[in-house]
Design an enzyme around this catalytic site. Structure first.
Site, short mmCIF file in Angstrom:
data_model
loop_
_atom_site.label_atom_id
_atom_site.label_comp_id
_atom_site.label_asym_id
_atom_site.label_seq_id
_atom_site.Cartn_x
_atom_site.Cartn_y
_atom_site.Cartn_z
N LYS A 62 0.82 -1.21 0.00
CA LYS A 62 0.00 0.00 0.00
C LYS A 62 0.86 1.26 0.00
O LYS A 62 0.58 2.23 0.69
CB LYS A 62 -0.93 0.01 1.21
CG LYS A 62 -1.91 -1.17 1.22
CD LYS A 62 -2.84 -1.12 2.41
CE LYS A 62 -3.77 -2.31 2.45
NZ LYS A 62 -4.63 -2.46 1.31
N CYS A 63 1.90 1.25 -0.80
CA CYS A 63 2.88 2.34 -0.84
C CYS A 63 2.81 3.04 -2.20
O CYS A 63 2.42 2.43 -3.20
CB CYS A 63 4.28 1.76 -0.61
SG CYS A 63 5.63 2.95 -0.70
#
Length: 195
Positions: free
Chosen positions: A72-73
């Site tokens: 989730k970057c």
């Protein structure tokens, strides 16, 4: 007079004992630091996302890129470039993905969820390992080795965010560290792989 001789002898014995203890502890410290320096990348082994123990000695003779990854970057799309790099160079390069939740809670998933995410969204086929910590008090030993010049020979840089990259040559020596923002297909990386 006898008392003075006795006290003198006692003092000599105490001094000799103190000197020998000091020498022994220095020898032990030197041997400990030599053993840390002599630890090789190939001495490590870890479980992959399937729970299978993988010995890093199986990567001898190939260059290795170690990357701390997260689902989730903002850099997560680098999985695509990493997979492309791996597919095009798998005869001479291995990419090792290490999921970590150290930065912004961007890898909250379980090992099973990470495996599904990588497979379904990016078709990842390079080795992915169990989630670990890449910094702090619980930093995994492989990341201690990567970010401690006393162990790897020159580098003290630990990951500053997700998707930092460490390149290791065919002899198991750390040769380069790249920040997250460096694309896996950057020309400098390609040149090192082809050298």
């Amino acid at each position: 007079m006898k008392n003075l001789v006795f006290i003198g002898c006692l003092l000599l014995l105490v001094c000799a004992y103190a000197i020998s203890k000091s020498h022994a502890s220095k020898t032990k410290a030197n041997s400990k630091s030599e053993s840390m320096l002599s630890k090789s990348f190939y001495d490590f082994s870890m479980k992959d996302l399937n729970g299978k123990e993988i010995s890093f000695s199986s990567f001898k003779g190939k260059k290795v890129m170690v990357v701390n990854v997260a689902s989730k970057c903002g850099y997560t799309p680098q999985y695509e470039a990493l997979q492309k790099l791996y597919s095009e160079n798998s005869d001479r390069l291995v990419i090792l993905g290490f999921p970590a939740n150290n930065f912004g809670g961007q890898e909250p998933g379980s090992n099973e969820e990470i495996k599904s995410f990588c497979s379904e969204n990016y078709g990842v086929t390079f080795p992915m390992f169990e989630k670990l910590s890449v910094k702090g008090y619980d930093k995994h030993p492989i990341y201690r080795w990567l970010s401690d010049a006393g162990q790897n020979g020159w580098n003290n840089e630990e990951p500053s965010w997700n998707f930092c990259k460490y390149l290791i040559n065919e002899k198991g020596e750390l040769v380069k560290y790249f920040l997250s923002k460096v694309d896996p297909l950057d020309q400098e990386i390609i040149d090192i792989i082809n050298s």
